[in-house]
Scaffold this active site. Structure first.
Site, short mmCIF file in Angstrom:
data_model
loop_
_atom_site.label_atom_id
_atom_site.label_comp_id
_atom_site.label_asym_id
_atom_site.label_seq_id
_atom_site.Cartn_x
_atom_site.Cartn_y
_atom_site.Cartn_z
N GLN A 75 0.70 -1.54 -0.18
CA GLN A 75 -0.50 0.30 -0.01
C GLN A 75 0.70 1.27 0.11
O GLN A 75 0.32 1.96 0.55
CB GLN A 75 -0.86 0.03 0.87
CG GLN A 75 -1.73 -0.53 1.34
CD GLN A 75 -3.23 -0.68 -0.28
OE1 GLN A 75 -2.95 0.84 -0.71
NE2 GLN A 75 -3.43 -1.73 -1.41
N SER A 76 1.97 1.25 -0.57
CA SER A 76 2.83 2.17 -0.59
C SER A 76 2.29 3.61 -1.47
O SER A 76 1.90 3.37 -2.78
CB SER A 76 4.07 1.90 -1.38
OG SER A 76 4.62 2.80 -1.44
N ASN A 77 2.30 4.47 -0.76
CA ASN A 77 1.77 6.41 -1.40
C ASN A 77 3.03 6.91 -2.10
O ASN A 77 2.47 7.35 -3.16
CB ASN A 77 1.38 6.88 -0.27
CG ASN A 77 0.46 6.73 0.60
OD1 ASN A 77 -0.90 6.47 0.08
ND2 ASN A 77 0.80 6.41 2.29
#
Ligand SMILES: *Cc1c(COP(=O)(O)O)cnc(C)c1O
Length: 333
Positions: A75-77
């Site tokens: 879930q890396s922004n």
């Protein structure tokens, strides 16, 4: 004034808004809280990495690279914003994501897919351990790859946040901030804000809320931030060197570790949503705001203070955390 003019590409809408959170402040007994809206940078749902990428990808273009590699959690922004920036700049983009491919793509991963990048699954390696291998592979295939480090946290990423400090102070009037609070995770934002505070001669307490417990064999995160701040100072030809007393890294709110939502994050997210109509995120800003709320309730930050909370983005991850955010329907509406 120090020259922050490094090659830069325009990727977002700046300056981001600065707003006052009067309702949240009142709900906390009258604290004065302002918010810098880097969740509104405008690049594929925004976030703090947009600032860093303007400088880092400016460098990639100056070097004539055609392919971008970076890494992060599922879930890396940071990965999502890098994929968007690469699309805009017509660069091929490779993301190395931790874990294994989930049955359905949600939150940031869904957006990564829509943005059209190549995704490589790396198991336990969520911090870019496999980057060098992919770099060599792409190079031998005739590409000119460029590595954007984990979280965009190198000297150029830090310079972006030194410049952001100037942007903030140009918006905020004469009465100085007493505290500046933000989520600190890969160190670039923190190092840059330390430099910005120094360059702009500010006296506020710069409080990074530590987000990631890290592995037992990681070098100490505080030393990593200091080293990055000092390498960036050297690049800017600033003689000052930072030491431990310049660094505030609050590690009281790590909970059960990186990306694990607990009561602290749940309350901060729902209180901010219900008082201000503003969405925080489950991993970073929810935890940092939870920390700020606790410091206000404990009286560590008082009624006469002027607090700046830096909203660094991340709300797309909310859509991947439904069951953790609303564990049971308690009928509260
Ligand atoms: C990456 C990120 C941070 C932390 O910034 P670092 O420079 O990596 O310390 C904070 N908030 C959000 C939403 C992020 O994506």
């Amino acid at each position: 004034m120090h020259d922050l003019n490094f090659p830069r590409v325009s990727l977002g809408f700046f300056p981001t808004p600065l707003i006052e959170l009067a309702n949240l402040g009142a709900a906390l007994g009258g604290a004065r809280i302002l918010m810098k809206r880097d969740d509104q940078t405008g690049l594929a749902l925004g976030g703090n990495k947009t600032r860093k990428l303007e400088y880092i990808l400016g460098d990639a273009l100056a070097q004539g690279c055609d392919t971008i590699i970076t890494a992060g959690a599922e879930q890396s922004n940071h990965c999502r914003q890098t994929a968007a920036a690469a699309a805009k700049l017509k660069l091929e983009c490779h993301l190395i994501l931790g874990g294994t491919e989930p049955a359905s793509a949600r939150g940031n991963l869904l957006l990564d897919r829509l943005l059209g990048c190549h995704i490589h699954w790396a198991g336990d390696h969520r911090k870019g351990e496999d980057i060098p291998q992919l770099f060599e592979q792409l190079q031998s295939a005739g590409k000119h790859p460029y590595i954007v480090p984990y979280g965009g946290s190198n000297e150029l990423g830090a310079i972006a946040f030194a410049a952001a400090t100037r942007e903030l102070l140009a918006q905020s009037g004469d009465e100085p901030f007493t505290h500046l609070v933000f989520a600190s995770s890969s160190g670039g934002t923190h190092a840059g804000l330390m430099l910005g505070k120094f360059i702009c001669d500010q006296a506020y307490r710069l409080i990074g809320v530590n987000i990631d417990k890290g592995e037992a064999d990681d070098p100490a995160f505080d030393q990593h931030i200091l080293s990055l701040a000092n390498r960036t100072a050297a690049l800017l030809e600033i003689e000052h060197r930072f030491s431990n007393e310049d660094l505030i890294l609050n590690s009281d709110y790590l909970g059960a570790g990186y990306g694990v939502v607990g009561a602290l994050e749940r309350e901060a997210i729902s209180l901010t949503a219900r008082t201000e109509g503003i969405l925080l995120d489950p991993v970073y800003t929810g935890r940092a705001m939870g920390g700020l709320i606790d410091m206000i309730r404990k009286g560590a930050i008082g009624d006469n203070d002027k607090i700046l909370f830096w909203h660094t983005g991340g709300a797309p991850a909310l859509f991947a955390y439904a069951s953790e955010l609303i564990p049971e329907d308690r009928g509260e509406h």
